[in-house]
Every structure is written in structure tokens, then in C-alpha cells.
Design a protein around this motif. Structure first.
Motif, PDB file in Angstrom:
ATOM      1  N   GLN A 202       8.056 -10.657   0.600  1.00  0.00           N
ATOM      2  CA  GLN A 202       9.151  -9.712   0.347  1.00  0.00           C
ATOM      3  C   GLN A 202       8.738  -8.604  -0.625  1.00  0.00           C
ATOM      4  O   GLN A 202       9.209  -7.469  -0.503  1.00  0.00           O
TER       5      GLN A 202
ATOM      6  N   SER B 118      16.602  -9.401  11.570  1.00  0.00           N
ATOM      7  CA  SER B 118      15.687  -8.355  11.074  1.00  0.00           C
ATOM      8  C   SER B 118      14.877  -7.813  12.242  1.00  0.00           C
ATOM      9  O   SER B 118      14.708  -6.601  12.401  1.00  0.00           O
TER      10      SER B 118
ATOM     11  N   GLU C 187      16.177 -13.653   9.828  1.00  0.00           N
ATOM     12  CA  GLU C 187      14.863 -13.110  10.214  1.00  0.00           C
ATOM     13  C   GLU C 187      14.914 -12.595  11.656  1.00  0.00           C
ATOM     14  O   GLU C 187      14.342 -11.549  11.963  1.00  0.00           O
TER      15      GLU C 187
ATOM     16  N   GLU D  10       8.793 -10.033  12.014  1.00  0.00           N
ATOM     17  CA  GLU D  10      10.026 -10.728  11.629  1.00  0.00           C
ATOM     18  C   GLU D  10      10.256 -11.981  12.479  1.00  0.00           C
ATOM     19  O   GLU D  10      10.686 -13.014  11.977  1.00  0.00           O
TER      20      GLU D  10
ATOM     21  N   ILE E 212      17.283  -9.345   2.284  1.00  0.00           N
ATOM     22  CA  ILE E 212      16.490 -10.520   2.680  1.00  0.00           C
ATOM     23  C   ILE E 212      15.830 -11.172   1.458  1.00  0.00           C
ATOM     24  O   ILE E 212      15.793 -12.396   1.332  1.00  0.00           O
TER      25      ILE E 212
ATOM     26  N   HIS F 294       8.247 -14.616  11.073  1.00  0.00           N
ATOM     27  CA  HIS F 294       8.866 -15.246   9.891  1.00  0.00           C
ATOM     28  C   HIS F 294       9.866 -16.321  10.327  1.00  0.00           C
ATOM     29  O   HIS F 294       9.919 -17.401   9.744  1.00  0.00           O
TER      30      HIS F 294
ATOM     31  N   GLU G  68       7.002  -6.267   1.672  1.00  0.00           N
ATOM     32  CA  GLU G  68       7.894  -5.604   2.621  1.00  0.00           C
ATOM     33  C   GLU G  68       8.721  -4.523   1.935  1.00  0.00           C
ATOM     34  O   GLU G  68       8.866  -3.426   2.459  1.00  0.00           O
TER      35      GLU G  68
ATOM     36  N   GLU H  73      15.752  -5.080   3.527  1.00  0.00           N
ATOM     37  CA  GLU H  73      14.724  -5.930   2.920  1.00  0.00           C
ATOM     38  C   GLU H  73      15.165  -6.465   1.555  1.00  0.00           C
ATOM     39  O   GLU H  73      14.860  -7.603   1.200  1.00  0.00           O
TER      40      GLU H  73
HETATM   41 FE1  OFO Z   1      11.152 -11.286   7.078  1.00  0.00          FE
HETATM   42  O1  OFO Z   1      10.758  -9.929   5.947  1.00  0.00           O
HETATM   43 FE2  OFO Z   1      11.592  -8.384   6.483  1.00  0.00          FE
HETATM   44  O2  OFO Z   1      13.247  -8.976   6.763  1.00  0.00           O
END
Ligand code: OFO
Length: 164
Positions: free
Chosen positions: A127, A20, A17, A50, A97, A53, A130, A94
Motif C-alpha cells: 500500500q 479495485s 480488492e 488487484e 484500501i 491481491h 500503491e 488506495e
Molecule cells: Fe490491492 O492495492 Fe490497490 O487497491
């Protein structure tokens, strides 16, 4: 109590994260360097989200009696051929992730860790959002081509994304 296996996976996810955030800040820097402040603003807001997160997972690890150990963060890419390429990379990231979150869920389920399973549901939904958001921008960029007027209009639109 949380298992070492789950803690390890969550620590790795904190690193992903933070990476990211780093990657999106690097994309923001690319957009600022080519005078697209709206695209840059969108990426800066994303970079902040991010980090949020990462902190969310950090707090959860301590709530469950685990120990956070931050992994190393690699240098992100810093140049793209044109805006579409950056957003294609963001989309690909993404998807990566999402897979990573799903793999921690698999571990939590194997460990019969119901609390982590529940905690990760927020990330599963996030997600979906995203991937969708970035995919829509990729589609728009493909549709608009490289017309400077269209890129200018999209820059205005992306720049209206709520401040972090
Ligand atoms: Fe944490 O959602 Fe984008 O990587």
C-alpha cells in the motif's frame, strides 16, 4: 486455526480488492474511450495486480483452514471529467484500501492471530507503493495542466508500464 472474525474481515477485503480491479478496469475503459491508450494500459496492469491481491488473500484463508465467501461487487464509476480526476479518485481509493488493511491488522492483533498479522505485512508495504505511485501521477498531471502535448507525452510514459 483462524477466527471467524478474521475470516470475515479477509473475505470483505477480497471483495475490496476485486472492486479495485473492477474500478481500474473501468478507468482503463474511460481512457480508451478518450484515446489515451497509455493511461489505459497502466490501468489494465493495475487491474490485474488487484486481482492478484484478491487471490493472495483467498489462498491464505484456505491455508489457515477458513472458508472464502465472496461478497457482492458494486458497479464502479465509469466517467471522469478529465484524466486528473480519475487519478485523484484512484489515489483516494488506495488510501481507503490502506485503512482497510490496517483495520484487519487491528482485528488480527486483538485476536492474537500472529500468522495473519505476518501475512498482512506484505499488504502494508504494498500500500505504501500503491499510494506513492498514484500520488506521483496526480502530481505530474497537476504540473502539466491540460496541455495536449504534455498529456500525449505522459500517455507514452504510462504505456511503457510492464505488461501483466
Ligand atoms: Fe490491492 O492495492 Fe490497490 O487497491
Amino acid at each position: 486455526m483462524i477466527s471467524e472474525r478474521v475470516v470475515k474481515a479477509l473475505n470483505e477485503q477480497i471483495g475490496k480488492e476485486v472492486f479495485s480491479s473492477y474500478l481500474y478496469l473501468s478507468m482503463a475503459s474511460y481512457f480508451d474511450s478518450i484515446d489515451l491508450p497509455g493511461f489505459a494500459k497502466w490501468m489494465k496492469v493495475q487491474a490485474s495486480e488487484e486481482l492478484g491481491h484478491a487471490k493472495k488473500i483467498y489462498e491464505f484463508v484456505y491455508d489457515r483452514g477458513g472458508r472464502v465467501e465472496l461478497p457482492a461487487i458494486e458497479k464502479p464509476k465509469c466517467e471522469w471529467e478529465f484524466p486528473l480526476r480519475a487519478f485523484e479518485d484512484a489515489y483516494e481509493h488506495e488510501v481507503f484500501i490502506t485503512k482497510s488493511i490496517h483495520s484487519i491488522l487491528d482485528i488480527a492483533r486483538e485476536e492474537k492471530d500472529y500468522a495473519t498479522n505476518e501475512f498482512l505485512q506484505w499488504f502494508v508495504k504494498e500500500q505504501v507503493e500503491e499510494e506513492l505511485q498514484v500520488e506521483l501521477i496526480v502530481k505530474n498531471l497537476k504540473r502539466l495542466g491540460d496541455s495536449p502535448v504534455a498529456i500525449y507525452m505522459l500517455d507514452k510514459e504510462l504505456g511503457s508500464r510492464g505488461a501483466d
